[in-house]
Design a protein around this motif. Structure first.
Motif, PDB file in Angstrom:
ATOM      1  N   ARG B 225       0.832  -1.191   0.000  1.00 40.30           N
ATOM      2  CA  ARG B 225       0.000   0.000   0.000  1.00 40.30           C
ATOM      3  C   ARG B 225       0.876   1.255   0.000  1.00 40.30           C
ATOM      4  O   ARG B 225       1.913   1.286   0.657  1.00 40.30           O
ATOM      5  CB  ARG B 225      -0.840  -0.027   1.285  1.00 40.30           C
ATOM      6  CG  ARG B 225      -1.798   1.104   1.502  1.00 40.30           C
ATOM      7  CD  ARG B 225      -2.642   0.849   2.774  1.00 40.30           C
ATOM      8  NE  ARG B 225      -1.809   0.789   3.970  1.00 40.30           N
ATOM      9  CZ  ARG B 225      -1.467   1.852   4.714  1.00 40.30           C
ATOM     10  NH1 ARG B 225      -1.904   3.054   4.391  1.00 40.30           N
ATOM     11  NH2 ARG B 225      -0.713   1.712   5.784  1.00 40.30           N
ATOM     12  N   LEU B 263      -1.399  -6.390   3.792  1.00 41.62           N
ATOM     13  CA  LEU B 263      -2.725  -5.890   4.168  1.00 41.62           C
ATOM     14  C   LEU B 263      -2.625  -4.818   5.266  1.00 41.62           C
ATOM     15  O   LEU B 263      -1.700  -4.855   6.036  1.00 41.62           O
ATOM     16  CB  LEU B 263      -3.673  -7.022   4.600  1.00 41.62           C
ATOM     17  CG  LEU B 263      -3.934  -8.091   3.533  1.00 41.62           C
ATOM     18  CD1 LEU B 263      -4.896  -9.152   4.079  1.00 41.62           C
ATOM     19  CD2 LEU B 263      -4.506  -7.504   2.248  1.00 41.62           C
ATOM     20  N   PRO B 264      -3.524  -3.892   5.372  1.00 41.21           N
ATOM     21  CA  PRO B 264      -4.703  -3.738   4.532  1.00 41.21           C
ATOM     22  C   PRO B 264      -4.343  -3.229   3.144  1.00 41.21           C
ATOM     23  O   PRO B 264      -3.383  -2.494   2.968  1.00 41.21           O
ATOM     24  CB  PRO B 264      -5.501  -2.666   5.274  1.00 41.21           C
ATOM     25  CG  PRO B 264      -4.452  -1.821   5.926  1.00 41.21           C
ATOM     26  CD  PRO B 264      -3.389  -2.791   6.334  1.00 41.21           C
ATOM     27  N   HIS B 265      -5.143  -3.658   2.149  1.00 41.05           N
ATOM     28  CA  HIS B 265      -4.950  -3.103   0.820  1.00 41.05           C
ATOM     29  C   HIS B 265      -6.010  -2.039   0.578  1.00 41.05           C
ATOM     30  O   HIS B 265      -7.090  -2.063   1.175  1.00 41.05           O
ATOM     31  CB  HIS B 265      -5.015  -4.194  -0.239  1.00 41.05           C
ATOM     32  CG  HIS B 265      -6.390  -4.687  -0.556  1.00 41.05           C
ATOM     33  ND1 HIS B 265      -7.297  -3.964  -1.294  1.00 41.05           N
ATOM     34  CD2 HIS B 265      -7.022  -5.836  -0.241  1.00 41.05           C
ATOM     35  CE1 HIS B 265      -8.420  -4.659  -1.422  1.00 41.05           C
ATOM     36  NE2 HIS B 265      -8.284  -5.786  -0.774  1.00 41.05           N
TER      37      HIS B 265
END
Lengths: 304, 304, 304
Positions: B225, B263-265
């Motif tokens: 991310r 994650l989180p994406h």
């Protein structure tokens, strides 16, 4: 032996019970115990105090009990959902077997015990009291000095806002030969309620402004943090840094004396890590650890 | 076998220990184990990371242990009550048997281990490291690809701010035949410290800007991310959405390759739920689950 | 007997299952049970609701299970790290055996069950539903009145924003001889979806504005708080204090009727503490305690 229904202020603790709790804390330190298996503790913190909260919670878990917790209890009484302390204590007391409450208002714990069907422990209420802190302080004196009578205790720093100071003074008032020296900035002196209590209990006390003069005479140097969050900006500036212990002033402390602090400390303590690890006079980390065992003893007393 | 006293950076993990942990994680997945009964873990999170925290806590509970926790450890070191990481580690280490710490400053975990009497696990420190994430990444490669040698790994996205990238690169540097392709916006390229480390460890690496060219060649596509919270608004605008995997680009990925993500994406992954559930190349939810077992293995190693 | 895979709305609960859960709750009240030993519950609260959270968590612990928790799940879906409810449910469902979710958006729980591999319990979603609250309300009626058929229920206060009202209406719709009287400020009336449901299920309902007229006729007076946080300032001013129960209006309540409230209450309830402790018509604290046992029964049903 007497059994307390709750613990909201130091005055509740008799000499006999204090020593009973010390003895039990000594045992719990060495021997695992699961006496609270199946019990659930609720920790309700209306202001954050992670250290105190984790200490209570670990104590409960090490006794085999379980914990439900909030760091955010203020939401209970927020403008949006407004709920009284009484209602909260009633409801949480219906789920859990014991409530540990930290609150920003003086007297909050007393309001809770008026209605709660389960024991409530006061973990600090405003400028009020913090009896388990006082008990772990005294337990530390007992372990480090070997007695809780005939000792000279210097209390240093913010004595006006410290509930720790109040709770410990009340507890010391139960023992003989205690001499307290209050060392504080002029704007942060100890309150009259404490002075009157000490007079009533024949505890000698004096007020000093020169810490260097006091250090060589005290058995216990009880340092406290200037509580910025409980005073005006101006008062803070006047007091900040006024009383500091460092490697230099440590030389004035007697070999068998001990330095205590309820923690967290900021600039009022400025020792090297080496000194903190090796100089036995620096006792505040052992003091913090003692909190775990004394809280185990208290939880067991109230819930066992 | 060697026994680590703490886990703060990937470099500490030997090949032998890595495989030992993988083996143990495989076993723990199938067989319940209560090896940490009576132990207490403290999770101290100075910045929120609910996913990582819940993963560690569930791991501890599934091993029969208990947990005390704060999402709000920043209060320890707040302007109001200022306390050093060292003091916090000492005090919490006096209550609990192990500390898992997430901090916003690089090097925080190293400062904690310098004084803590109990094992500390670094659960992410600033732009520093996140060794258990790297270990679960590698464990996922091991399970999905069947080996951790002779593989081509594309690392895609924000490579400048990702401690995950650093920790995983260090870990991959321990194995033979690794080729890393860094794919990143020009303003978010991987740091020289990592490049130098890889060179020293004979890991081949290259830098590419065209993701479509890289996808057909990589065994592992490790997406990350763009960490908006760690860069200027301007840098974010330049990078956002630059490298995205969607159903279209998925066609370029080899049948036996795997897509990973810590994650989180957000927008860098744009697959259908059906693909996420049925296309075996999309491995990031299995990767997240692997985190539970690898953390159980690590906790057991440090505390068992 | 039927077994639910999750619990997101009242309509899922059949009459048979409802009575089965009541019976089990009655048993769990008297007999300790460790049926969920080794299981882990995750409580994900996207908006704070300490009371509901502690109730679920205590229920899980009293069944021998364990809990991981966040009061701060909003961080999962924050602007900074944005993650969908679906992803969160998938990941947390990979660690834990059950998820209890409170969310600020209508329909959040339904989105979670679409992907989660583990049971999800809706602990309130926006203006949507709160089925365990409805179940504990009905359980309280069952215990206090002795039946759940042929009763007149007055629902008072904010009927537009209360998911409790929706969930309880749906549940009452399953029983015979129910009459509901809605008493609300004109701007906070019950929605058409509820009215249509009641009509479809042959439940008689009426709308009244004069609470004093309703009090002598109702078996259950279900009070609710004006939910300031879910309306405009103007709407709040119009409604605040409009319907209040106090010692005076209590005289209008029949001797065998009961006053319920999902709590927290603010100014809409104004009884003395003595009345709250001694007048059996005031049932909301027993109602709160019932929540513990009904949630134990539900957790056991879903996870056992």
């Amino acid at each position: 032996m007497e059994k307390l229904p709750y613990l909201v202020e130091s005055q509740q603790l008799s000499q006999e019970l204090i020593f009973e709790l010390f003895k039990r804390a000594d045992t719990l330190r060495k021997t695992p115990s699961r006496t609270l298996y199946g019990k659930v503790l609720a920790t309700l913190f209306y202001e954050p105090s992670t250290r105190t909260r984790l200490s209570f919670e670990t104590a409960m878990l090490r006794l085999g009990g379980q914990v439900v917790s909030t760091e955010n209890a203020k939401e209970f009484s927020s403008a949006v959902k407004g709920e009284s302390i009484e209602d909260t204590a009633r409801i949480v007391g219906a789920y859990a077997d014991c409530i540990v409450m930290r609150h920003y208002e003086d007297g909050a714990a007393k309001r809770a015990i008026a209605v709660s069907k389960k024991p409530v422990i006061n973990a600090g209420d405003g400028r009020g009291q913090h009896p388990t802190q006082a008990l772990l302080d005294l337990y530390t004196i007992y372990r480090e000095i070997g007695r809780v009578e005939n000792i000279t205790v210097a209390m240093v720093g913010d004595l006006a806002n410290g509930r720790t100071i109040r709770s410990l003074s009340y507890l010391l008032g139960k023992f003989k030969g205690i001499k307290i020296i209050f060392v504080c900035p002029q704007n942060l002196c100890v309150g009259n309620d404490i002075k009157e209590y000490l007079t009533r209990h024949n505890v000698k006390y004096s007020e000093e402004t020169d810490l260097a003069k006091v250090l060589p005479t005290a058995d216990i140097i009880y340092m406290t943090r200037i509580q910025k969050e409980r005073m005006s900006e101006e008062d803070y500036k006047k007091s900040k840094g006024k009383y500091t212990l460092n490697m230099e002033s440590l030389k004035l402390v007697k070999p068998n004396s001990r330095i205590l602090h309820p923690l967290p400390h900021v600039e009022e303590i400025d020792f090297t890590i080496e000194a903190e690890e090796n100089d036995k006079r620096i006792a505040y980390f052992r003091q913090a650890e003692n909190g775990l065992y004394i809280r185990m003893a208290i939880l067991e007393h109230l819930l066992g």
